[in-house]
Design an enzyme around this catalytic site. Structure first.
Site, short mmCIF file in Angstrom:
data_model
loop_
_atom_site.label_atom_id
_atom_site.label_comp_id
_atom_site.label_asym_id
_atom_site.label_seq_id
_atom_site.Cartn_x
_atom_site.Cartn_y
_atom_site.Cartn_z
N ASN A 81 0.82 -1.21 0.00
CA ASN A 81 0.00 0.00 0.00
C ASN A 81 0.85 1.26 0.00
O ASN A 81 1.59 1.52 0.95
CB ASN A 81 -0.94 0.00 1.22
CG ASN A 81 -2.12 -0.94 1.01
OD1 ASN A 81 -2.59 -1.09 -0.12
ND2 ASN A 81 -2.57 -1.58 2.06
N HIS A 82 0.74 2.06 -1.03
CA HIS A 82 1.43 3.35 -1.09
C HIS A 82 0.74 4.32 -0.14
O HIS A 82 -0.43 4.14 0.20
CB HIS A 82 1.35 3.93 -2.51
CG HIS A 82 2.15 3.18 -3.52
ND1 HIS A 82 2.58 3.73 -4.69
CD2 HIS A 82 2.60 1.90 -3.52
CE1 HIS A 82 3.26 2.83 -5.40
NE2 HIS A 82 3.27 1.71 -4.71
N ARG A 83 1.45 5.37 0.25
CA ARG A 83 0.78 6.39 1.07
C ARG A 83 -0.32 7.02 0.22
O ARG A 83 -0.23 7.10 -1.00
CB ARG A 83 1.78 7.43 1.60
CG ARG A 83 2.38 8.33 0.57
CD ARG A 83 3.43 9.24 1.17
NE ARG A 83 2.91 10.08 2.26
CZ ARG A 83 3.67 10.93 2.94
NH1 ARG A 83 4.97 11.04 2.68
NH2 ARG A 83 3.14 11.65 3.91
N THR A 88 0.60 9.44 -4.44
CA THR A 88 0.88 8.04 -4.18
C THR A 88 2.23 7.61 -4.78
O THR A 88 2.65 6.47 -4.61
CB THR A 88 -0.23 7.15 -4.79
OG1 THR A 88 -0.33 7.45 -6.19
CG2 THR A 88 -1.57 7.37 -4.11
#
Ligand SMILES: CC(C)(COP(=O)(O)OP(=O)(O)OC[C@H]1O[C@@H](n2cnc3c(N)ncnc32)[C@H](O)[C@@H]1OP(=O)(O)O)[C@@H](O)C(=O)NCCC(=O)NCCS
Length: 209
Positions: A81-83, A88
């Site tokens: 999961n990217h920020r 992103t």
């Protein structure tokens, strides 16, 4: 009658695809109970199906006993999961000064441990998203994308996975969750294996400890 040895990596002689998961694990962030198996397509290890599972994140994949996990099932773990609180784009991984913008764990959307109960059957090519909890006795349909928790003894399917039906009445499910046959000694399980397989409640009730 003894059944297979739960400490074997490949319990079926000559078949290196069917593997008892707990004997294949090398990572401390994956835990699996006795007899839970993964059926590989081409000899890949179960761990190959657990994606983005970085130890520094600290979450675990926990699998109970007697689970059947079909080929190409994938566990999408938190490290994928990217920020999402801004861009992103993972600037930091490219270095050259951008590493200064490495997000902290708090900036990442961490969902927590992924927990699969006991006697869960996961159909082929299912995807289990990070942080999902799947209850004892649940069935995950082929190709499902499971993004939310699944109640015990519930069949789900589709993307996103939705309930297809409960496997038994509420009362029977409650009883099965109390009996927890999977926690009995293997000698007792061997004695009642016919009842376990057929769901014969009259006999299963005798397993109560
Ligand atoms: C989920 C599963 C167990 C359901 O079996 P079932 O209870 O006999 O289901 P049915 O065939 O009666 O279908 C019931 C409903 O679920 C739907 N459904 C069945 N399987 C589905 C799936 N994989 N994904 C989405 N929906 C599914 C059906 O379309 C039907 O929908 P409807 O009620 O709207 O008409 C089965 O379809 C399945 O996916 N098995 C996994 C097989 C597999 O991957 N094996 C690998 C080797 S172990």
């Amino acid at each position: 009658m003894t059944g297979p040895n739960p400490d074997e990596r490949y319990p079926l002689p000559g078949d290196n695809n069917l593997q008892f998961i707990k004997n294949t694990i090398t990572k401390p962030n994956i835990i699996a109970g006795d007899y839970s198996y993964y059926y590989a397509l081409n000899g890949e290890s179960f761990e190959d199906q657990v994606l983005y599972h970085y130890e520094f994140i600290g979450t675990k994949l926990i699998i109970g006993k007697f689970c059947s996990i079909a080929s190409e099932t994938r566990f999408m773990m938190d490290g994928g999961n990217h920020r999402m609180d801004g861009s992103t784009f993972p600037f930091n991984i490219f270095g050259n000064g951008w590493e200064k913008f490495t997000p902290s764990i708090e900036n990442l959307p961490i969902k927590g441990d992924t927990i699969i109960g006991n006697d869960v059957w996961i159909g082929r090519r299912a995807t289990i998203m990070a942080g999902v909890q799947i209850g004892d006795g649940a069935i995950i349909g082929a190709e499902a994308v499971v993004a939310k928790n699944v109640e015990p003894y519930t069949i789900v399917g589709g993307n996103p996975a939705r309930e297809i039906r409960k496997r038994f009445s509420t009362e029977i499910i409650q009883e099965l969750l109390e009996i927890k046959w999977w926690d009995c000694d293997i000698e007792v399980i061997n004695q009642y294996i016919g009842a376990i397989g057929s769901g014969n409640m009259d006999l299963l009730r005798k397993m109560r400890r």
